[in-house]
Design a protein around this motif. Structure first.
Motif, PDB file in Angstrom:
ATOM      1  N   GLY A   1      -8.735  -6.492   8.117  1.00 52.55           N
ATOM      2  CA  GLY A   1      -9.023  -7.872   8.579  1.00 52.55           C
ATOM      3  C   GLY A   1      -9.358  -8.720   7.316  1.00 52.55           C
ATOM      4  O   GLY A   1      -9.898 -10.119   7.534  1.00 52.55           O
ATOM      5  N   THR A   2      -8.907  -8.412   6.155  1.00 51.56           N
ATOM      6  CA  THR A   2      -8.960  -9.219   5.196  1.00 51.56           C
ATOM      7  C   THR A   2      -8.253 -10.553   5.114  1.00 51.56           C
ATOM      8  O   THR A   2      -7.328 -10.465   5.585  1.00 51.56           O
ATOM      9  N   GLU A   3      -9.125 -11.824   4.763  1.00 51.64           N
ATOM     10  CA  GLU A   3      -8.340 -13.050   5.029  1.00 51.64           C
ATOM     11  C   GLU A   3      -8.153 -13.794   3.448  1.00 51.64           C
ATOM     12  O   GLU A   3      -9.044 -13.364   2.672  1.00 51.64           O
ATOM     13  N   PRO A   4      -7.268 -14.516   3.333  1.00 45.62           N
ATOM     14  CA  PRO A   4      -6.164 -14.822   4.274  1.00 45.62           C
ATOM     15  C   PRO A   4      -5.053 -13.885   4.239  1.00 45.62           C
ATOM     16  O   PRO A   4      -4.182 -14.226   5.147  1.00 45.62           O
ATOM     17  N   THR A   5      -4.947 -12.899   3.391  1.00 38.72           N
ATOM     18  CA  THR A   5      -3.955 -11.669   3.784  1.00 38.72           C
ATOM     19  C   THR A   5      -4.619 -10.244   3.726  1.00 38.72           C
ATOM     20  O   THR A   5      -5.274  -9.947   3.128  1.00 38.72           O
ATOM     21  N   ALA A   6      -4.186  -9.848   5.104  1.00 42.53           N
ATOM     22  CA  ALA A   6      -4.581  -8.524   5.420  1.00 42.53           C
ATOM     23  C   ALA A   6      -4.238  -7.359   4.193  1.00 42.53           C
ATOM     24  O   ALA A   6      -3.076  -7.700   3.660  1.00 42.53           O
ATOM     25  N   GLU A   7      -5.048  -6.529   4.244  1.00 43.51           N
ATOM     26  CA  GLU A   7      -4.713  -5.224   3.123  1.00 43.51           C
ATOM     27  C   GLU A   7      -4.645  -4.036   3.944  1.00 43.51           C
ATOM     28  O   GLU A   7      -5.053  -3.841   5.147  1.00 43.51           O
ATOM     29  N   LEU A   8      -4.065  -3.031   3.281  1.00 46.76           N
ATOM     30  CA  LEU A   8      -3.954  -1.835   3.889  1.00 46.76           C
ATOM     31  C   LEU A   8      -5.134  -0.886   3.400  1.00 46.76           C
ATOM     32  O   LEU A   8      -5.684  -0.907   2.539  1.00 46.76           O
TER      33      LEU A   8
END
Length: 341
Positions: free
Chosen positions: A12-19
């Motif tokens: 749920g990392t913002e602004p860009t989701a991570e794996l």
């Protein structure tokens, strides 16, 4: 006897989701169970109620560990079994099912940039810049190409995993490459893309190289990084009128234009400037063989009067579940309304 299952999910990392991923050891022959994780450590829960659920939705052979080991892509659920708000796959599933009869197919071109650990694009000299863009795109030879060994190992890993990878090439900026996934359906292209991204990070890890999906990894007169998304339906693959209907639908109103582009990845305004083979981010256009348009109709499609379109707006960091959902919903709704199904 046992095997290793690497559970992979989108956080749920913002602004860009991570794996994220972790390993579970399972007995030979055991099915892949649901599993849990601490959502408060992945920006997907509060600490006082942090349990979240991993539901396996796609698995494939693990080319890193080999043997009977597998990679397991998961959806994130709440403990009551409902999709977590960050679970964009569940939202795509609903739209894909609604328009399944139109047989949507996608091919996504994933650009990415290799960085050194201090954040410099691979091939950029320390404190300076390489020669201007020109010889790097699909280049060969020292001074033109860097990182090929990583790229080749990633391609082989995707093939061994059974992913729908269909090509690779060096891109316009030094240290920048691309791989393509497709042509397959919306869920399959998205699942395979996320696993291919995980494999890219994992392979590069062994070389001490960072993989960036930043839309504009080098400021100034350098190309950004996109995820050009090729799309067609059965009607588009059979006739040109449906191609035009889809193109018109994507620009039917400014609300539709902004609905798409604002969900096409972080930093879209930096990349879509009207320069470096892009259209301005807040304007919509389409054209034949026009890489300066928002949506390109390949020249062969106009000749054949059937085929597909290329949405050139998505960033490298776009969520494939989101871009496929938006394209299916907008274009298939318009094609259905026009009776072109």
């Amino acid at each position: 006897m046992s095997y290793k299952a690497e559970y992979i999910w989108i956080d749920g990392t913002e602004p860009t989701a991570e794996l994220r991923s972790k390993t579970r050891i399972l007995a030979d022959g055991a099915e892949l169970p649901v599993w849990g994780f601490d959502g408060s450590s992945t920006n997907q829960a509060e600490g006082h109620a942090s349990d979240r659920v991993l539901k396996p939705v796609f698995s494939c052979p693990d080319p890193i560990r080999g043997g009977d080991n597998v990679l397991v892509l998961c959806e994130v659920l709440n403990i009551d079994g409902t999709p977590h708000e960050t679970n964009h796959r569940a939202k795509l599933s609903e739209v894909a099912e609604t328009f399944a009869a139109q047989e949507s197919i996608f091919g996504i071109e994933q650009e990415y940039t290799f960085l050194t650990e201090d954040g410099r694009p691979l091939g950029f000299p320390e404190g300076g810049f390489p020669a201007p863009q020109g010889p790097y795109y699909c280049g060969v030879g020292t001074g033109k190409v860097v990182g090929r060994e990583i790229v080749e190992k990633h391609m082989d890993a995707c093939i061994e995993a059974g992913l729908a990878i269909c090509g690779i090439n060096a891109e316009v900026m030094p240290g920048q490459w691309e791989f393509q996934i497709g042509p397959v359906g919306p869920l399959e292209v998205s699942d395979h893309m996320w696993v291919a991204r995980w494999l890219l990070h994992r392979v590069a890890e062994d070389y001490g190289v960072v993989v960036s999906l930043d839309a504009k990894p080098a400021k100034g007169d350098w190309n950004g990084a996109g995820a050009h998304t090729n799309f067609s339906t059965k009607a588009m693959r059979e006739g040109y009128d449906a191609i035009i209907t889809a193109c018109e639908a994507l620009g039917a109103s400014q609300d539709i234009v902004m609905e798409h582009v604002t969900q096409y990845g972080t930093g879209v305004e930096e990349r879509l400037t009207g320069k470096h083979e892009t259209a301005p981010w807040n304007e919509y256009s389409y054209g034949v063989s026009n890489r300066g348009a928002s949506v390109r109709i390949p020249w062969q499609v106009e000749v054949d009067k059937k085929g597909y379109i290329e949405d050139r707006r998505p960033n490298a960091n776009v969520d494939p579940y989101v871009v496929t959902r938006l394209l299916v919903n907008t274009c298939c709704s318009a094609l259905e309304k026009a009776g072109q199904v």
